[in-house]
Design a protein around this motif. Sequence first.
Motif, PDB file in Angstrom:
ATOM      1  N   UNK A 152       1.445  -0.882   0.000  1.00 16.56           N
ATOM      2  CA  UNK A 152      -0.204   0.394   0.264  1.00 16.56           C
ATOM      3  C   UNK A 152       1.033   0.876  -0.070  1.00 16.56           C
ATOM      4  N   UNK A 153       0.483   2.462  -1.151  1.00 22.09           N
ATOM      5  CA  UNK A 153       1.889   3.141  -0.984  1.00 22.09           C
ATOM      6  C   UNK A 153       0.708   4.946  -1.391  1.00 22.09           C
ATOM      7  N   UNK A 154      -0.567   4.279  -1.052  1.00 20.40           N
ATOM      8  CA  UNK A 154      -1.240   5.986  -1.378  1.00 20.40           C
ATOM      9  C   UNK A 154      -2.025   5.853   0.197  1.00 20.40           C
ATOM     10  N   UNK A 155      -2.554   5.257   1.653  1.00 17.52           N
ATOM     11  CA  UNK A 155      -2.573   5.787   2.439  1.00 17.52           C
ATOM     12  C   UNK A 155      -1.440   5.628   3.184  1.00 17.52           C
ATOM     13  N   UNK A 156      -1.103   6.658   4.228  1.00 16.45           N
ATOM     14  CA  UNK A 156      -0.799   6.124   5.900  1.00 16.45           C
ATOM     15  C   UNK A 156      -1.818   6.410   7.291  1.00 16.45           C
ATOM     16  N   UNK A 157      -1.071   5.780   7.876  1.00 20.57           N
ATOM     17  CA  UNK A 157      -1.618   5.097   9.414  1.00 20.57           C
ATOM     18  C   UNK A 157      -1.808   7.349   9.589  1.00 20.57           C
ATOM     19  N   UNK A 158      -3.391   7.357   9.943  1.00 17.39           N
ATOM     20  CA  UNK A 158      -4.079   8.685  10.636  1.00 17.39           C
ATOM     21  C   UNK A 158      -4.974   9.033   9.401  1.00 17.39           C
ATOM     22  N   UNK A 159      -5.417   8.127   8.083  1.00 20.05           N
ATOM     23  CA  UNK A 159      -5.877   9.417   7.702  1.00 20.05           C
ATOM     24  C   UNK A 159      -7.395   8.879   7.132  1.00 20.05           C
ATOM     25  N   UNK A 160      -8.181   9.744   7.916  1.00 14.61           N
ATOM     26  CA  UNK A 160      -9.829   9.506   7.374  1.00 14.61           C
ATOM     27  C   UNK A 160      -9.474   9.164   6.223  1.00 14.61           C
ATOM     28  N   UNK A 161     -10.829   7.902   6.783  1.00 15.45           N
ATOM     29  CA  UNK A 161     -10.868   7.219   5.050  1.00 15.45           C
ATOM     30  C   UNK A 161     -12.846   6.626   5.633  1.00 15.45           C
ATOM     31  N   UNK A 162     -13.340   6.244   4.454  1.00 13.02           N
ATOM     32  CA  UNK A 162     -14.707   5.857   4.254  1.00 13.02           C
ATOM     33  C   UNK A 162     -14.854   4.802   3.713  1.00 13.02           C
ATOM     34  N   UNK A 163     -15.846   4.134   3.663  1.00 12.98           N
ATOM     35  CA  UNK A 163     -15.376   2.810   2.770  1.00 12.98           C
ATOM     36  C   UNK A 163     -16.064   2.959   1.998  1.00 12.98           C
ATOM     37  N   UNK A 164     -16.057   2.900   0.619  1.00  9.92           N
ATOM     38  CA  UNK A 164     -17.162   2.736  -0.305  1.00  9.92           C
ATOM     39  C   UNK A 164     -17.644   1.935  -0.311  1.00  9.92           C
ATOM     40  N   UNK A 165     -19.290   2.354  -0.860  1.00 13.57           N
ATOM     41  CA  UNK A 165     -20.248   1.170  -0.096  1.00 13.57           C
ATOM     42  C   UNK A 165     -21.089   0.352  -1.691  1.00 13.57           C
ATOM     43  N   UNK A 166     -20.078   0.861  -2.994  1.00  8.23           N
ATOM     44  CA  UNK A 166     -20.348  -0.159  -3.802  1.00  8.23           C
ATOM     45  C   UNK A 166     -18.816  -0.319  -5.440  1.00  8.23           C
ATOM     46  N   UNK A 167     -17.761  -0.975  -4.088  1.00  8.23           N
ATOM     47  CA  UNK A 167     -16.955  -0.691  -4.619  1.00  8.23           C
ATOM     48  C   UNK A 167     -16.833  -1.909  -5.675  1.00  8.23           C
ATOM     49  N   UNK A 168     -15.876  -1.745  -6.925  1.00  9.21           N
ATOM     50  CA  UNK A 168     -16.118  -2.944  -7.948  1.00  9.21           C
ATOM     51  C   UNK A 168     -14.550  -3.447  -8.029  1.00  9.21           C
ATOM     52  N   UNK A 169     -14.091  -4.541  -8.875  1.00  6.70           N
ATOM     53  CA  UNK A 169     -12.978  -4.386  -9.403  1.00  6.70           C
ATOM     54  C   UNK A 169     -12.245  -3.527 -10.415  1.00  6.70           C
ATOM     55  N   UNK A 170     -13.025  -3.606 -11.508  1.00  6.08           N
ATOM     56  CA  UNK A 170     -12.381  -1.808 -12.096  1.00  6.08           C
ATOM     57  C   UNK A 170     -11.698  -3.220 -13.624  1.00  6.08           C
ATOM     58  N   UNK A 171     -11.969  -4.328 -13.343  1.00  2.00           N
ATOM     59  CA  UNK A 171     -10.741  -4.637 -14.241  1.00  2.00           C
ATOM     60  C   UNK A 171     -12.376  -6.120 -15.511  1.00  2.00           C
ATOM     61  N   UNK A 172     -13.898  -6.057 -14.743  1.00  2.00           N
ATOM     62  CA  UNK A 172     -14.563  -6.690 -15.532  1.00  2.00           C
ATOM     63  C   UNK A 172     -15.354  -6.170 -17.041  1.00  2.00           C
ATOM     64  N   UNK A 173     -15.613  -7.129 -18.038  1.00  2.00           N
ATOM     65  CA  UNK A 173     -16.640  -6.526 -18.980  1.00  2.00           C
ATOM     66  C   UNK A 173     -17.289  -5.247 -18.661  1.00  2.00           C
ATOM     67  N   UNK A 174     -18.103  -5.080 -17.644  1.00  2.00           N
ATOM     68  CA  UNK A 174     -19.488  -3.410 -17.445  1.00  2.00           C
ATOM     69  C   UNK A 174     -18.069  -2.798 -16.836  1.00  2.00           C
ATOM     70  N   UNK A 175     -17.186  -3.065 -16.473  1.00  2.00           N
ATOM     71  CA  UNK A 175     -16.518  -1.643 -15.277  1.00  2.00           C
ATOM     72  C   UNK A 175     -15.465  -1.102 -16.701  1.00  2.00           C
ATOM     73  N   UNK A 176     -14.992  -2.531 -17.736  1.00  2.00           N
ATOM     74  CA  UNK A 176     -14.933  -1.222 -18.211  1.00  2.00           C
ATOM     75  C   UNK A 176     -15.575  -1.482 -20.241  1.00  2.00           C
ATOM     76  N   UNK A 177     -17.205  -0.810 -19.489  1.00  2.00           N
ATOM     77  CA  UNK A 177     -17.595  -0.630 -19.918  1.00  2.00           C
ATOM     78  C   UNK A 177     -18.186   1.304 -19.375  1.00  2.00           C
ATOM     79  N   UNK A 178     -17.818   1.278 -18.796  1.00  2.00           N
ATOM     80  CA  UNK A 178     -18.375   2.448 -17.381  1.00  2.00           C
ATOM     81  C   UNK A 178     -19.604   2.109 -16.465  1.00  2.00           C
ATOM     82  N   UNK A 179     -20.149   0.501 -15.931  1.00  2.00           N
ATOM     83  CA  UNK A 179     -20.210   0.454 -15.653  1.00  2.00           C
ATOM     84  C   UNK A 179     -20.483  -0.551 -13.950  1.00  2.00           C
TER      85      UNK A 179
END
Length: 361
Positions: A93-120
């Motif tokens: 992990x290189x984009x986050x650091x201890x102490x960062x305030x975050x919220x989990x995404x309600x709708x995470x996605x893989x970013x690789x499947x056919x629907x993700x690549x179509x923008x859906x």
Amino acid sequence: MTANDADVEENMKAVRLFEYGGPDVLVYVDVPVPVVGVDEVLIRVRATSANAWDLRYRAGHLPASLPGRGAFPLPFQLGRDAAGEIVAVGADVNRWHVGDRVVQMAHPACGRCAMCLRGNDNLCLDVEVPGHQIFGGNAEYIVRHQDAVLTIPDGVGFEVAAATMWSYSTPLNCARRAPVGPGDTVLITGASGSMATACAQVAKLNGAIVIGTTTKTDRDDRLKAAGYDHIVHSTDPRMTDHVRDLTRGLGVDAVWDCVGGDDFFQLSVLCVRVGGTVLVLGAPLDAGRNLDMSIMTFIAKEMNVHGVRGARRRDNEICLELLADRKISPVIDRTFPLSQAAEAHAYLESQGPIGKVLLLP
């Protein structure tokens, strides 16, 4: 990195579900703090939620698995929303650091499947949703993939962040599926719900006039304070006449149906104008899911009917931008300690809340 590597205690409190039933089946237990994978972050949860979905899961009223999503496991840990600070990060992990305030995404996605690549990416074919397939936020600590969390803007508290992501990201999808603008009128069913109040604010943000429906005749003032311009009562035999009066006899441009089912779909069709749009984003627990309507109704009204499922990553990001700009304000009805999750569920089932019910670990 393990919890011990980050000077985090080995055990934590969590609310787990081992069997289906009433609120009393929720168990407040001591369990090990989850181990952090190489591409994950460990989050100390400061606010999570209790939602209508949690009530269904707990009671065992589970739908068939959606395409791209796995089965609903048991034992389980509910909580679609979670906000807190990072206390440990994995080796890669290189984009986050201890102490960062975050919220989990309600709708995470893989970013690789056919629907993700179509923008859906709301229709991702390879996704594990927190509180659905993977353990949710009802615990003192959770682990999330580094791409499944977002930064909480400065000046936004944990409770507000946790109350926003699921409730507001789906309405942003509604605004894409049934665009509304200045002068348009939107009818939102089940006006008291947290997603419905979010729908009202999103529609008003786009300039629309918003009408909410409720079965409770004593809440008009509170619902108007939550963001509605007008309130009508779905138990009133003349409700559709009132909607016509509010729209100069035309009918609403769009219905965003947060309740779902045959009764409310019939009501939506009666209220929408010719050429208007009905969005369905809610469904009843069991009875009334099947629709009973003549196909001629669709032809005569030339209406558009869309189902709305989840939200895109960009919708999640926009939620936080709107929070930062003070353009949305989630309605938080009440907070409970995590140890009182059963009481929170009972309160939700009483249909008393207007807006969100949160749990504080």
